[in-house]
Write a protein that holds these residues in place. Structure first.
Motif, PDB file in Angstrom:
ATOM      1  N   SER A   1       0.829  -1.209   0.000  1.00 46.52           N
ATOM      2  CA  SER A   1       0.000   0.000   0.000  1.00 46.52           C
ATOM      3  C   SER A   1       0.864   1.259   0.000  1.00 46.52           C
ATOM      4  O   SER A   1       0.447   2.302  -0.477  1.00 46.52           O
ATOM      5  N   GLY A   2       2.098   1.135   0.474  1.00 45.96           N
ATOM      6  CA  GLY A   2       3.033   2.264   0.474  1.00 45.96           C
ATOM      7  C   GLY A   2       3.889   2.324  -0.779  1.00 45.96           C
ATOM      8  O   GLY A   2       4.790   3.145  -0.878  1.00 45.96           O
ATOM      9  N   GLY A   3       3.625   1.438  -1.742  1.00 44.67           N
ATOM     10  CA  GLY A   3       4.359   1.459  -3.001  1.00 44.67           C
ATOM     11  C   GLY A   3       5.674   0.692  -2.987  1.00 44.67           C
ATOM     12  O   GLY A   3       6.431   0.753  -3.948  1.00 44.67           O
ATOM     13  N   GLN A   4       5.939  -0.017  -1.889  1.00 50.66           N
ATOM     14  CA  GLN A   4       7.186  -0.775  -1.813  1.00 50.66           C
ATOM     15  C   GLN A   4       7.064  -2.096  -2.563  1.00 50.66           C
ATOM     16  O   GLN A   4       5.996  -2.700  -2.598  1.00 50.66           O
ATOM     17  N   ARG A   5       8.181  -2.521  -3.151  1.00 49.43           N
ATOM     18  CA  ARG A   5       8.202  -3.802  -3.854  1.00 49.43           C
ATOM     19  C   ARG A   5       8.099  -4.947  -2.855  1.00 49.43           C
ATOM     20  O   ARG A   5       8.788  -4.968  -1.845  1.00 49.43           O
ATOM     21  N   ARG A   6       7.277  -5.911  -3.214  1.00 51.93           N
ATOM     22  CA  ARG A   6       7.164  -7.150  -2.459  1.00 51.93           C
ATOM     23  C   ARG A   6       7.242  -8.291  -3.463  1.00 51.93           C
ATOM     24  O   ARG A   6       6.709  -8.206  -4.573  1.00 51.93           O
ATOM     25  N   PHE A   7       7.896  -9.355  -3.081  1.00 52.95           N
ATOM     26  CA  PHE A   7       8.062 -10.504  -3.961  1.00 52.95           C
ATOM     27  C   PHE A   7       7.493 -11.741  -3.292  1.00 52.95           C
ATOM     28  O   PHE A   7       7.471 -11.841  -2.058  1.00 52.95           O
ATOM     29  N   LEU A   8       7.033 -12.662  -4.094  1.00 50.14           N
ATOM     30  CA  LEU A   8       6.581 -13.940  -3.563  1.00 50.14           C
ATOM     31  C   LEU A   8       7.795 -14.720  -3.059  1.00 50.14           C
ATOM     32  O   LEU A   8       8.887 -14.605  -3.619  1.00 50.14           O
ATOM     33  N   ARG A   9       7.607 -15.524  -2.037  1.00 46.67           N
ATOM     34  CA  ARG A   9       8.701 -16.362  -1.548  1.00 46.67           C
ATOM     35  C   ARG A   9       9.243 -17.266  -2.652  1.00 46.67           C
ATOM     36  O   ARG A   9      10.414 -17.593  -2.680  1.00 46.67           O
ATOM     37  N   ALA A  10       8.381 -17.658  -3.577  1.00 48.49           N
ATOM     38  CA  ALA A  10       8.805 -18.501  -4.704  1.00 48.49           C
ATOM     39  C   ALA A  10       9.866 -17.812  -5.555  1.00 48.49           C
ATOM     40  O   ALA A  10      10.618 -18.478  -6.269  1.00 48.49           O
ATOM     41  N   ASP A  11       9.950 -16.493  -5.478  1.00 50.27           N
ATOM     42  CA  ASP A  11      10.948 -15.776  -6.266  1.00 50.27           C
ATOM     43  C   ASP A  11      12.366 -16.050  -5.786  1.00 50.27           C
ATOM     44  O   ASP A  11      13.324 -15.824  -6.532  1.00 50.27           O
ATOM     45  N   ILE A  12      12.523 -16.558  -4.575  1.00 50.86           N
ATOM     46  CA  ILE A  12      13.853 -16.974  -4.112  1.00 50.86           C
ATOM     47  C   ILE A  12      14.376 -18.061  -5.053  1.00 50.86           C
ATOM     48  O   ILE A  12      15.523 -18.019  -5.497  1.00 50.86           O
ATOM     49  N   ARG A  13      13.518 -19.022  -5.378  1.00 51.34           N
ATOM     50  CA  ARG A  13      13.923 -20.092  -6.296  1.00 51.34           C
ATOM     51  C   ARG A  13      14.127 -19.560  -7.704  1.00 51.34           C
ATOM     52  O   ARG A  13      15.025 -19.994  -8.420  1.00 51.34           O
TER      53      ARG A  13
END
Length: 156
Positions: free
Chosen positions: A38-50
């Motif tokens: 909501s603050g515009g920060q990037r968030r990634f799925l945990r799957a993106d680690i792989r």
């Protein structure tokens, strides 16, 4: 989606050993995608680690970013890839890895002979490339590229 299903870009960087700037680059190239808080920060799925780990491995194998993108597109977008997903990709990459291993083994065997003298495919080579016969097959270090001396026709 639960709050624990997503991680910040800094955590993704820490978990993969990749700089934040590299993660932004991968995102810009479409290799991974972020969600926005909501603050515009990037968030990634945990799957993106792989996925990021796969990118690093694929780069070590010599795949271009375009080739990596094609392989990643074969993975499910909404869930963590499972063993069957990764097996599909690894099976497709095996031929490429085997070819690279063969090329490296061939290079190792011929390295001292061909590159050791420094002539590669020049007419002055009286030992491995008499009268520049290798040049008939094309430019570059022909024997290291897989040509065999006996397969190259005599220059007339």
């Amino acid at each position: 989606m639960h709050r624990t299903d997503v991680i910040a870009i800094g955590e993704l960087a820490a978990r993969t050993g990749v700089a934040v700037s590299a993660i932004r680059f991968y995102e810009a190239k479409g290799l991974i995608a972020s969600l926005r808080s909501s603050g515009g920060q990037r968030r990634f799925l945990r799957a993106d680690i792989r996925r990021v780990s796969f990118i690093l491995i694929a780069q070590q194998l010599g795949l271009s970013l375009e080739e990596i993108a094609l392989e990643l597109a074969r993975l499910p977008a909404q869930r963590t890839p499972n063993a069957a997903d990764w097996t599909r990709i690894s099976t497709a990459l095996r031929a490429r890895i085997d070819a690279r291993i063969s090329a490296l083994e061939r290079t190792r065997e011929l390295l001292d002979q061909c590159i050791g003298c420094g002539c590669l495919s020049l007419k002055k080579c009286g030992l491995y490339n008499v009268q520049d016969k290798a040049a008939q097959r094309g430019a570059g270090p022909r024997y290291l590229l897989g040509d065999r001396a006996g397969e190259i026709a005599e220059v007339r």
